[in-house]
Scaffold this active site. Structure first.
Site, PDB file in Angstrom:
ATOM      1  N   SER A 109       0.510  -5.542  -2.388  1.00  9.88           N
ATOM      2  CA  SER A 109       1.472  -5.214  -3.443  1.00  9.88           C
ATOM      3  C   SER A 109       2.060  -6.527  -3.945  1.00  9.88           C
ATOM      4  O   SER A 109       1.947  -7.567  -3.285  1.00  9.88           O
ATOM      5  CB  SER A 109       2.577  -4.325  -2.858  1.00  9.88           C
ATOM      6  OG  SER A 109       3.702  -4.254  -3.712  1.00  9.88           O
ATOM      7  N   TYR A 122       8.789  -1.385   3.354  1.00 14.08           N
ATOM      8  CA  TYR A 122       7.619  -1.621   2.509  1.00 14.08           C
ATOM      9  C   TYR A 122       7.341  -3.107   2.363  1.00 14.08           C
ATOM     10  O   TYR A 122       6.203  -3.566   2.544  1.00 14.08           O
ATOM     11  CB  TYR A 122       7.844  -0.979   1.144  1.00 14.08           C
ATOM     12  CG  TYR A 122       6.595  -0.909   0.297  1.00 14.08           C
ATOM     13  CD1 TYR A 122       5.604   0.025   0.572  1.00 14.08           C
ATOM     14  CD2 TYR A 122       6.417  -1.778  -0.788  1.00 14.08           C
ATOM     15  CE1 TYR A 122       4.455   0.102  -0.208  1.00 14.08           C
ATOM     16  CE2 TYR A 122       5.271  -1.705  -1.566  1.00 14.08           C
ATOM     17  CZ  TYR A 122       4.296  -0.765  -1.283  1.00 14.08           C
ATOM     18  OH  TYR A 122       3.162  -0.709  -2.052  1.00 14.08           O
TER      19      TYR A 122
END
Length: 225
Positions: A109, A122
């Site tokens: 990401s 995350y």
């Protein structure tokens, strides 16, 4: 991912958890083999003899400040986002070493490369995946194995719709307003498509990308520039 690699001539195995209709469509359309596995639980692979591994599964189930993160959510996200990729990489490496060739692509990401508020689990797991990527690349490059990471910004996906839905409920906005807000932050003024992430993965697995190793490749419409 399944479509891109099947169209390129790969024999594809894919993991899924609950979406049986889509899994059946992928089986029938691309002659792919679907493995129903809950990555949040203990699992065993029917085979570990793969030339290519795409670690594509990921979850984001916390939008809290760090002091409010549920430790159970932290553990679940750590397992799915980082421990499972490690386990799968560990499983396929012996066969790749034996053949002297292999391709591993981890889907990270933009939060593999930067911080963000309200996303401690995350961000931490994606940073960890980035470190794992670089370590595997360095350890096994001499065996003809590459390990790279793709770092997308927001992608048009069910995950983004769910995140937008949760955020809209908290803030009193509509899902469309939240999604448009994400798009506005990206210089390209749109999200990535799943096909763009898949095509980048396909390139990294090709002979042409044999000297790309340990890279974190942004697919972000210029967001990190």
């Amino acid at each position: 991912m399944v479509a891109a690699f099947a169209k390129a001539g790969y024999q594809v195995f894919f993991q899924y958890n609950q979406n049986e209709p889509v899994a059946q469509r992928l089986r029938s359309t691309y002659s792919a083999t679907g493995l129903r596995i809950d990555l949040a639980s203990q699992f065993a692979l029917p085979s570990d003899d793969f030339d290519v591994l795409i670690n594509n599964a990921g979850i984001n189930e916390s939008e809290e400040l760090t002091d409010r993160v549920d430790p159970m959510i932290w553990e679940k996200m750590l397992r799915v986002n980082l421990t499972v990729p490690f386990l799968l990489i560990r499983a396929v490496l012996p066969g790749m070493i034996h053949r002297g060739w292999g391709r591993i692509v981890n889907i990270g990401s933009i939060y593999s490369l930067r911080a963000a508020t309200h996303r401690a689990p995350y961000v931490a797991t994606k940073h960890g995946l980035s470190g794992l990527t670089k370590t595997v690349a360095r350890e096994y490059a001499a065996h003809g194995i590459t390990c790279n990471e793709i770092c997308p910004s927001a992608v048009e996906s069910r995950m983004m719709n769910r995140i937008a839905g949760d955020k809209a409920q908290r803030q009193g906005n509509t899902i469309t307003e939240i999604l448009d807000g994400y798009r506005a932050l990206i210089p390209a003024k749109r999200m990535a498509t799943p096909e763009e992430v898949a095509s980048t993965s396909l390139h990294l697995c090709s002979p042409a990308a044999g000297f790309i190793n340990g890279a974190s490749v942004p697919v972000d419409g210029g967001l990190l520039t």
